[in-house]
Motif scaffolding. Structure first.
Motif, mmCIF file in Angstrom:
data_model
loop_
_atom_site.group_PDB
_atom_site.id
_atom_site.type_symbol
_atom_site.label_atom_id
_atom_site.label_comp_id
_atom_site.label_asym_id
_atom_site.label_seq_id
_atom_site.Cartn_x
_atom_site.Cartn_y
_atom_site.Cartn_z
ATOM 1 N N GLU A 284 14.250 13.901 11.360
ATOM 2 C CA GLU A 284 13.110 13.003 11.491
ATOM 3 C C GLU A 284 13.404 11.629 10.910
ATOM 4 N N ASP A 285 14.442 11.520 10.056
ATOM 5 C CA ASP A 285 14.805 10.241 9.457
ATOM 6 C C ASP A 285 16.015 9.591 10.124
ATOM 7 N N LEU A 286 16.625 10.260 11.099
ATOM 8 C CA LEU A 286 17.827 9.717 11.726
ATOM 9 C C LEU A 286 17.546 8.403 12.442
ATOM 10 N N ASN A 287 16.353 8.259 12.998
ATOM 11 C CA ASN A 287 16.050 7.029 13.740
ATOM 12 C C ASN A 287 16.158 5.782 12.859
ATOM 13 N N LEU A 288 15.794 5.908 11.577
ATOM 14 C CA LEU A 288 15.873 4.750 10.680
ATOM 15 C C LEU A 288 17.317 4.365 10.398
ATOM 16 N N GLU A 289 18.226 5.333 10.472
ATOM 17 C CA GLU A 289 19.648 5.053 10.251
ATOM 18 C C GLU A 289 20.279 4.362 11.451
ATOM 19 N N ILE A 290 19.867 4.749 12.646
ATOM 20 C CA ILE A 290 20.469 4.175 13.845
ATOM 21 C C ILE A 290 19.713 2.948 14.342
ATOM 22 N N GLY A 291 18.499 2.714 13.808
ATOM 23 C CA GLY A 291 17.734 1.538 14.194
ATOM 24 C C GLY A 291 16.738 1.762 15.309
ATOM 25 N N ALA A 292 16.402 3.023 15.610
ATOM 26 C CA ALA A 292 15.375 3.320 16.614
ATOM 27 C C ALA A 292 14.015 3.359 15.928
ATOM 28 N N ILE A 293 12.987 2.890 16.596
ATOM 29 C CA ILE A 293 11.686 2.798 15.944
ATOM 30 C C ILE A 293 10.942 4.130 15.929
ATOM 31 N N LEU A 294 11.304 5.053 16.836
ATOM 32 C CA LEU A 294 10.623 6.349 16.906
ATOM 33 C C LEU A 294 11.571 7.468 16.488
ATOM 34 N N PRO A 295 11.048 8.498 15.792
ATOM 35 C CA PRO A 295 11.887 9.627 15.379
ATOM 36 C C PRO A 295 12.537 10.339 16.564
ATOM 37 N N THR A 296 13.799 10.691 16.406
ATOM 38 C CA THR A 296 14.520 11.431 17.449
ATOM 39 C C THR A 296 14.447 12.942 17.230
ATOM 40 N N GLY A 297 13.982 13.367 16.052
ATOM 41 C CA GLY A 297 13.868 14.795 15.738
ATOM 42 C C GLY A 297 12.554 15.084 15.045
ATOM 43 N N ASP A 298 11.460 14.846 15.749
ATOM 44 C CA ASP A 298 10.135 14.946 15.155
ATOM 45 C C ASP A 298 9.868 16.334 14.590
ATOM 46 N N SER A 299 9.269 16.380 13.406
ATOM 47 C CA SER A 299 8.820 17.571 12.666
ATOM 48 C C SER A 299 9.932 18.284 11.915
ATOM 49 N N PHE A 300 11.189 17.924 12.135
ATOM 50 C CA PHE A 300 12.288 18.538 11.394
ATOM 51 C C PHE A 300 12.602 17.658 10.186
ATOM 52 N N THR A 301 11.914 17.952 9.078
ATOM 53 C CA THR A 301 12.017 17.106 7.902
ATOM 54 C C THR A 301 11.639 17.890 6.663
ATOM 55 N N GLU A 302 11.800 17.259 5.524
ATOM 56 C CA GLU A 302 11.302 17.808 4.276
ATOM 57 C C GLU A 302 9.951 17.165 3.976
ATOM 58 N N PHE A 303 9.024 17.951 3.461
ATOM 59 C CA PHE A 303 7.731 17.381 3.102
ATOM 60 C C PHE A 303 7.894 16.491 1.870
ATOM 61 N N ARG A 304 6.968 15.561 1.710
ATOM 62 C CA ARG A 304 7.121 14.520 0.696
ATOM 63 C C ARG A 304 7.188 15.066 -0.730
ATOM 64 N N ASN A 305 6.277 15.951 -1.088
ATOM 65 C CA ASN A 305 6.154 16.374 -2.477
ATOM 66 C C ASN A 305 6.676 17.779 -2.753
ATOM 67 N N SER A 306 6.932 18.543 -1.715
ATOM 68 C CA SER A 306 7.374 19.919 -1.893
ATOM 69 C C SER A 306 7.976 20.415 -0.592
ATOM 70 N N SER A 307 8.926 21.350 -0.696
ATOM 71 C CA SER A 307 9.496 21.927 0.523
ATOM 72 C C SER A 307 8.497 22.846 1.224
ATOM 73 N N TRP A 308 7.532 23.396 0.455
ATOM 74 C CA TRP A 308 6.504 24.274 1.021
ATOM 75 C C TRP A 308 5.246 23.475 1.307
ATOM 76 N N ALA A 309 4.566 23.833 2.383
ATOM 77 C CA ALA A 309 3.328 23.137 2.722
ATOM 78 C C ALA A 309 2.397 24.080 3.477
ATOM 79 N N VAL A 310 1.120 23.963 3.206
ATOM 80 C CA VAL A 310 0.090 24.679 3.973
ATOM 81 C C VAL A 310 -0.430 23.686 5.010
ATOM 82 N N THR A 311 0.044 23.820 6.232
ATOM 83 C CA THR A 311 -0.294 22.852 7.272
ATOM 84 C C THR A 311 -1.535 23.229 8.059
ATOM 85 N N ASN A 312 -1.976 24.472 7.957
ATOM 86 C CA ASN A 312 -3.240 24.908 8.568
ATOM 87 C C ASN A 312 -3.929 25.873 7.628
#
Length: 424
Positions: free
Chosen positions: A150-178
């Motif tokens: 999800e962060d690769l786009n910032l490295e290559i200079g693309a404005i939109l994520p190339t791997g949406d949702s495949f990332t680490e959450f900001r404050n913890s690796s675990w998250a209750v999303t629903n």
């Protein structure tokens, strides 16, 4: 009101839920889940959509008797839990690796995502007004690289994520999303939800917007002109006005974060994302296959994040032809700087192969960034989801970023990926 609008956002997919090809719907799973075919709340990436997908299975391309023998008790247990307790659940794990052929920074990224999700029918299970507790817990982690897809786009200079949702959450690796209550009335013609919701499951959805099973680039998932918040508290309401017309509206926390409870931001900051959608479907059974809708949205000024209020409109058209072909067109426009794109138009087509549930997709997109100092970016993506067994799928994926908005020195950047998904 905040709760009502957020929930409503979640409700749209109730009527735009992904429907598998008609031929697949008639087939039964080798390991039946026991889950009834009831109207769902949410699109293909929602809990209901994933449970429905898991219950509709395929003719395995490969069948290994030993593995079938080992996992059959697990599926039998799931079916028993559904029949006796009204409890439906699923486990899945997906991993994505991507590499770019040009990059001023990192050129590869990999991440994995584990999820446990389900619905528990706690009220009126066999009536026209059932109530369910819906839940999803996720763990995101990098796999041997310095960044996630999800962060690769910032490295290559693309404005939109190339791997949406495949990332680490900001404050913890675990998250209750629903974690929300879903209440249906009149056999699903009216649905209300409230709790911790994921707006991307429900806002402006269409049949190919699940990053675990369809496209990977955000240009072909959630419309990038919509300032979609992360998972958080919200509520939504959906109504089938007629057999062909639906309305969905919702509101959710504009500062949502699935790793925290969120009561402070929801009730103290009073900054919300709201949306209203009106759509036409050919029939309720094909509500996710033949769908035309218009979505209006607004997000409040986010003071701490220093993001101004914004609003916009998004249009989507999807048709399912001969139970095989699914062409789509999406367009959006926004006023303000909250979303990455001011204007975006995407179009493409997918081809379903019902025997093994394989899927090929191709999309092209043009976008004008909200930052007027940046130039337009063009994106193309092709993927082929190969369903190897009932539980295992692999998806080679190729993307072409033309005139990357954040890297004006490059004309074209290729991003190649491989996604693996295992579900039980």
């Amino acid at each position: 009101m905040v709760v009502v609008i957020g929930s409503l956002t979640a409700l749209l997919p109730v009527f735009a839920e992904k429907k598998a090809p008609a031929k697949d719907v008639e087939r039964t799973s080798r390991h039946k889940s026991g889950r009834k075919n009831v109207p769902e709340f949410g699109g293909p990436s929602s809990v209901g959509g994933k449970l429905k997908e898991a219950a509709e299975v395929t003719e395995p391309r490969f069948r290994i008797p030993v593995i079938d023998h080992v996992i059959k008790p697990w599926f039998d247990f799931k079916a028993h839990a559904n029949r006796k307790l009204g409890l439906s659940f699923n486990l899945d794990y997906q991993a994505l690796y991507q590499v770019a052929d040009e990059s001023p920074g990192e050129d590869e990224a990999a991440a994995g995502l584990f999820r446990f999700y389900g619905e528990w029918a706690l009220f009126g299970r066999d009536t026209s007004h059932p109530g369910n507790l819906v839940y999803k817990v996720e763990h995101g982690h990098r796999l041997g690289t310095d960044i996630s897809p999800e962060d690769l786009n910032l490295e290559i200079g693309a404005i939109l994520p190339t791997g949406d949702s495949f990332t680490e959450f900001r404050n913890s690796s675990w998250a209750v999303t629903n974690l929300y209550w879903q209440q249906r009335f009149l056999d699903g013609r009216i649905t209300f939800v409230a709790g911790n919701v994921d707006p991307s499951d429900y806002v402006d959805t269409y049949g190919l917007n699940d990053p675990q099973t369809h496209f990977q680039n955000l240009a072909f998932l959630t419309n990038p002109t919509i300032a979609m918040p992360d998972q958080g508290l919200g509520a939504a309401f959906g109504l089938m006005v007629t057999d062909n017309v639906y309305v969905v509206s919702g509101l959710s926390d504009a500062n949502g974060d699935p790793t925290v409870v969120g009561f402070d931001t929801f009730f103290d900051d009073n900054e919300y994302f709201k949306h209203l959608e009106i759509g036409w479907i050919s029939s309720f059974e094909r509500r996710f296959l033949d769908n035309i809708h218009l979505t209006a949205w607004h997000v409040d000024d986010r003071e701490k994040a220093q993001v101004p209020d914004s609003w916009g409109l998004a249009f989507s058209l999807t048709r399912f032809i001969d139970d095989k072909w699914m062409p789509f067109i999406q367009a959006g426009w926004s006023d303000g700087d909250a979303s990455p794109m001011e204007t975006n138009v995407s179009a493409g087509i997918a081809r379903y192969f019902s025997k093994h549930r394989d899927l090929i997709g191709l999309g092209v997109s043009w976008g004008q960034p909200s930052d007027n100092s940046l130039h337009d970016q063009y994106t193309a993506e092709f993927f082929y989801r190969l369903q190897l067994t009932q539980s295992l799928a692999i998806t080679p994926d190729a993307q072409m970023i033309i005139d990357p908005a954040l890297n004006p020195g490059e004309d074209v950047i290729g991003v190649f990926g491989l996604r693996v998904r295992l579900t039980f």
